[in-house]
Design a protein around this motif. Structure first.
Motif, PDB file in Angstrom:
ATOM      1  N   LYS A  96       0.970  -1.533   0.263  1.00 42.06           N
ATOM      2  CA  LYS A  96       0.025   0.200  -0.006  1.00 42.06           C
ATOM      3  C   LYS A  96       0.773   1.537   0.568  1.00 42.06           C
ATOM      4  O   LYS A  96       0.896   2.406  -0.807  1.00 42.06           O
ATOM      5  CB  LYS A  96      -1.205   0.399   1.239  1.00 42.06           C
ATOM      6  N   GLU A  97       1.756   1.268   0.741  1.00 45.42           N
ATOM      7  CA  GLU A  97       3.093   2.518   0.858  1.00 45.42           C
ATOM      8  C   GLU A  97       2.748   2.747  -0.824  1.00 45.42           C
ATOM      9  O   GLU A  97       3.421   4.155  -0.785  1.00 45.42           O
ATOM     10  CB  GLU A  97       4.031   2.567   1.903  1.00 45.42           C
ATOM     11  N   LYS A 106      -8.005   2.173  -4.343  1.00 47.78           N
ATOM     12  CA  LYS A 106      -7.474   3.388  -3.683  1.00 47.78           C
ATOM     13  C   LYS A 106      -6.252   2.697  -3.413  1.00 47.78           C
ATOM     14  O   LYS A 106      -6.420   0.994  -3.127  1.00 47.78           O
ATOM     15  CB  LYS A 106      -8.166   3.760  -2.701  1.00 47.78           C
ATOM     16  N   PRO A 107      -5.360   2.362  -2.833  1.00 51.68           N
ATOM     17  CA  PRO A 107      -4.011   2.040  -2.901  1.00 51.68           C
ATOM     18  C   PRO A 107      -4.059   0.816  -1.813  1.00 51.68           C
ATOM     19  O   PRO A 107      -3.945  -0.480  -2.077  1.00 51.68           O
ATOM     20  CB  PRO A 107      -3.186   2.447  -2.307  1.00 51.68           C
ATOM     21  N   GLU A 108      -5.006   1.114  -1.157  1.00 52.37           N
ATOM     22  CA  GLU A 108      -5.265  -0.291  -0.251  1.00 52.37           C
ATOM     23  C   GLU A 108      -6.096  -1.167  -0.493  1.00 52.37           C
ATOM     24  O   GLU A 108      -5.444  -2.316   0.069  1.00 52.37           O
ATOM     25  CB  GLU A 108      -5.841   0.451   1.552  1.00 52.37           C
ATOM     26  N   LYS A 152      -8.183   6.081 -10.569  1.00 49.08           N
ATOM     27  CA  LYS A 152      -8.522   6.755  -9.905  1.00 49.08           C
ATOM     28  C   LYS A 152      -9.358   4.936  -9.716  1.00 49.08           C
ATOM     29  O   LYS A 152     -10.679   5.658  -9.291  1.00 49.08           O
ATOM     30  CB  LYS A 152      -8.923   7.571 -10.078  1.00 49.08           C
ATOM     31  N   ALA A 197       0.553   7.515  -6.191  1.00 45.13           N
ATOM     32  CA  ALA A 197      -1.229   7.620  -6.573  1.00 45.13           C
ATOM     33  C   ALA A 197      -0.684   8.760  -6.033  1.00 45.13           C
ATOM     34  O   ALA A 197      -1.472  10.016  -7.036  1.00 45.13           O
ATOM     35  CB  ALA A 197      -1.665   7.638  -5.229  1.00 45.13           C
ATOM     36  N   LYS A 198       0.084   9.975  -5.115  1.00 46.74           N
ATOM     37  CA  LYS A 198       0.469  10.762  -5.000  1.00 46.74           C
ATOM     38  C   LYS A 198       1.575  11.658  -5.774  1.00 46.74           C
ATOM     39  O   LYS A 198       0.913  12.639  -5.648  1.00 46.74           O
ATOM     40  CB  LYS A 198       1.431  10.807  -3.861  1.00 46.74           C
ATOM     41  N   ALA A 246       0.582   4.187  -3.069  1.00 48.14           N
ATOM     42  CA  ALA A 246       0.482   5.682  -1.846  1.00 48.14           C
ATOM     43  C   ALA A 246       1.390   6.827  -2.530  1.00 48.14           C
ATOM     44  O   ALA A 246       1.012   7.349  -2.686  1.00 48.14           O
ATOM     45  CB  ALA A 246       0.299   5.699  -0.526  1.00 48.14           C
TER      46      ALA A 246
END
Length: 202
Positions: free
Chosen positions: A100-101, A178-180, A175, A107-108, A104
């Motif tokens: 997830k990190e 989500k990452p999680e 989108k 995604a950022k 993320a």
């Protein structure tokens, strides 16, 4: 006295960071060859002399973005190694958190991700180094007893980066997920597999 072309009150580091941000967006949207220094500085509301204070040319700012992606990815992957003496019950949750990190970060930083994974001429080399780091992590984790001894860690590493790369472009950056959510799906596949769980016998 504020430097000509620099936004009032902006420091040199802020101007440099802004140029990197705008350049990443321009490269990601238009490709390397169609992106011009004049377009970057116009979008950043800076002058061309300001650009050349920080970067020798277009190639230099693109290389910095490539390196930035590479360094951040390697750092995230190195940090994802499971530490010794983890409770077996917490291993799955830790793997999901680590994946997830990474997602993320993508995604950022969607523009930087497109550059590092796709536009960069070093993309294959970057991915190969990430695969090698994941393999190092897995070899350590196999020795620590977290995974099967007969695991082909190279195949797993290649598979993981392939899954992450593909899902990043078709699910994460558009989108759709989500990452999680994606991290959970990846863990379900690689840890639990595709077969239904065996029913407990009465």
């Amino acid at each position: 006295m504020a430097e000509r072309g620099r936004p009032k009150g902006a420091s040199g580091e802020e101007s440099r960071a802004l140029l990197l941000e705008i350049a990443a967006k321009e490269f990601a949207q238009h490709g390397y060859h169609k992106t011009k220094v004049s377009t970057i500085v116009k979008s950043a509301s800076l002058s061309q002399p300001t650009f050349y204070l920080y970067f020798k040319n277009k190639e230099a700012i693109f290389e910095e973005l490539e390196n930035l992606f590479h360094l951040r990815m390697m750092d995230l992957v190195k940090k994802s190694r499971l530490q010794p003496a983890l409770e077996q019950t917490s291993v799955r949750a830790r793997i999901i958190y680590n994946v997830k990190e990474i997602l993320a970060f993508f995604a950022k930083n969607p523009n930087l991700t497109r550059i590092g994974f796709y536009l960069s001429t070093k993309a294959d080399e970057i991915k190969a180094q990430i695969v090698n780091q994941i393999k190092e992590n897995l070899d350590y984790e196999v020795d620590a007893g977290y995974f099967r001894k007969d695991l082909d860690t190279h195949i797993v590493s290649e598979s993981l980066i392939g899954i992450i790369e593909r899902l990043t472009f078709v699910q994460l950056l558009p989108k759709q997920k989500k990452p999680e959510e994606l991290a959970q799906h990846i863990a379900n596949l690689l840890i639990d597999g595709m077969l239904p769980k065996a029913r407990s016998e009465n």
